[in-house]
Scaffold this motif. Structure first.
Motif, short mmCIF file in Angstrom:
data_model
loop_
_atom_site.label_atom_id
_atom_site.label_comp_id
_atom_site.label_asym_id
_atom_site.label_seq_id
_atom_site.Cartn_x
_atom_site.Cartn_y
_atom_site.Cartn_z
N UNK A 1 0.87 -1.24 -0.01
CA UNK A 1 -0.11 -0.03 -0.01
C UNK A 1 0.79 1.18 0.05
N UNK A 2 2.02 1.18 0.57
CA UNK A 2 2.96 2.19 0.82
C UNK A 2 3.50 2.47 -0.79
N UNK A 3 4.12 1.48 -1.29
CA UNK A 3 4.55 1.62 -2.75
C UNK A 3 3.34 2.25 -3.54
N UNK B 1 -6.95 8.65 -9.91
CA UNK B 1 -7.73 8.61 -8.83
C UNK B 1 -9.06 7.71 -9.03
N UNK B 2 -9.38 6.88 -8.02
CA UNK B 2 -10.35 6.12 -8.01
C UNK B 2 -10.17 4.69 -8.50
N UNK C 1 -7.33 -2.82 2.88
CA UNK C 1 -6.94 -4.05 3.51
C UNK C 1 -6.81 -5.04 1.83
N UNK C 2 -7.21 -4.39 0.82
CA UNK C 2 -7.26 -5.18 -0.38
C UNK C 2 -6.71 -4.70 -1.48
N UNK C 3 -6.52 -5.30 -2.61
CA UNK C 3 -5.95 -4.68 -3.97
C UNK C 3 -7.04 -4.54 -4.82
N UNK C 4 -7.16 -3.59 -5.66
CA UNK C 4 -8.29 -3.80 -6.94
C UNK C 4 -7.35 -4.41 -8.16
N UNK D 1 -0.44 -2.53 -11.08
CA UNK D 1 0.54 -1.29 -10.88
C UNK D 1 1.96 -2.08 -10.11
N UNK D 2 1.48 -2.73 -9.01
CA UNK D 2 2.70 -3.44 -8.13
C UNK D 2 3.25 -4.53 -8.88
#
Length: 146
Positions: free
Chosen positions: A60-62, A73-74, A80-83, A89-90
């Motif tokens: 989340x920090x990255x 945005x959006x 606590x989860x990833x879209x 992106x990660x």
């Protein structure tokens, strides 16, 4: 309608979820080698060990840093989860920083973990769970159970 096939694997006598990630790395590498042997024209890149492992908190920090440049945005999901956009992106970040197509996202919050996912001894709000992403798509979920 969605249809999928799922497999459950269980491993006894492990120390923690890292043992499960280690075993999964080995299975994936051997699977890629077998596919390359059977279908040499595919020329799959066989991944190398170890696969990068990033906690959800660090992820989340990255992503927060990346949101200034690459995520609109959006596209950021809940805490606590990833879209799907965040997973992509990660994965792009990991490809650039670690030159790897796989990444384990580890230590999910208990609210996103099954009741039987063992909690971390030093942080009971987090579980011994991981999702494996490949090229931006979640391919497996694993956890140490209790």
């Amino acid at each position: 309608m969605t249809e999928f096939t799922g497999w459950d694997f269980e491993i006894a006598y492990i120390n923690d979820h890292n043992d499960v990630m280690d075993a999964e790395e080995g299975m994936i590498i051997e699977g890629f080698k077998a596919v390359n042997a059977a279908f040499p024209d595919l020329r799959l890149t066989v991944p190398v060990r170890p696969f990068p492992r990033i906690t959800m908190v660090e992820t989340k920090k990255i992503l927060e840093k990346l949101s200034d440049s690459s995520l609109a945005v959006g596209q950021l999901s809940e805490e606590h989860d990833l879209s799907p956009e965040e997973e992509r992106a990660i994965s792009e970040y990991v490809q650039k920083e670690f030159d790897h197509e796989f990444v384990f996202i580890t230590e999910y919050h208990k609210s996103k973990s099954a009741f039987y996912h063992m909690r971390l001894a030093d942080d009971p709000e987090r579980s011994r769970r991981a999702d494996l992403l490949y090229r931006g798509i979640e391919v497996t979920t694993l956890a140490q159970r209790e």
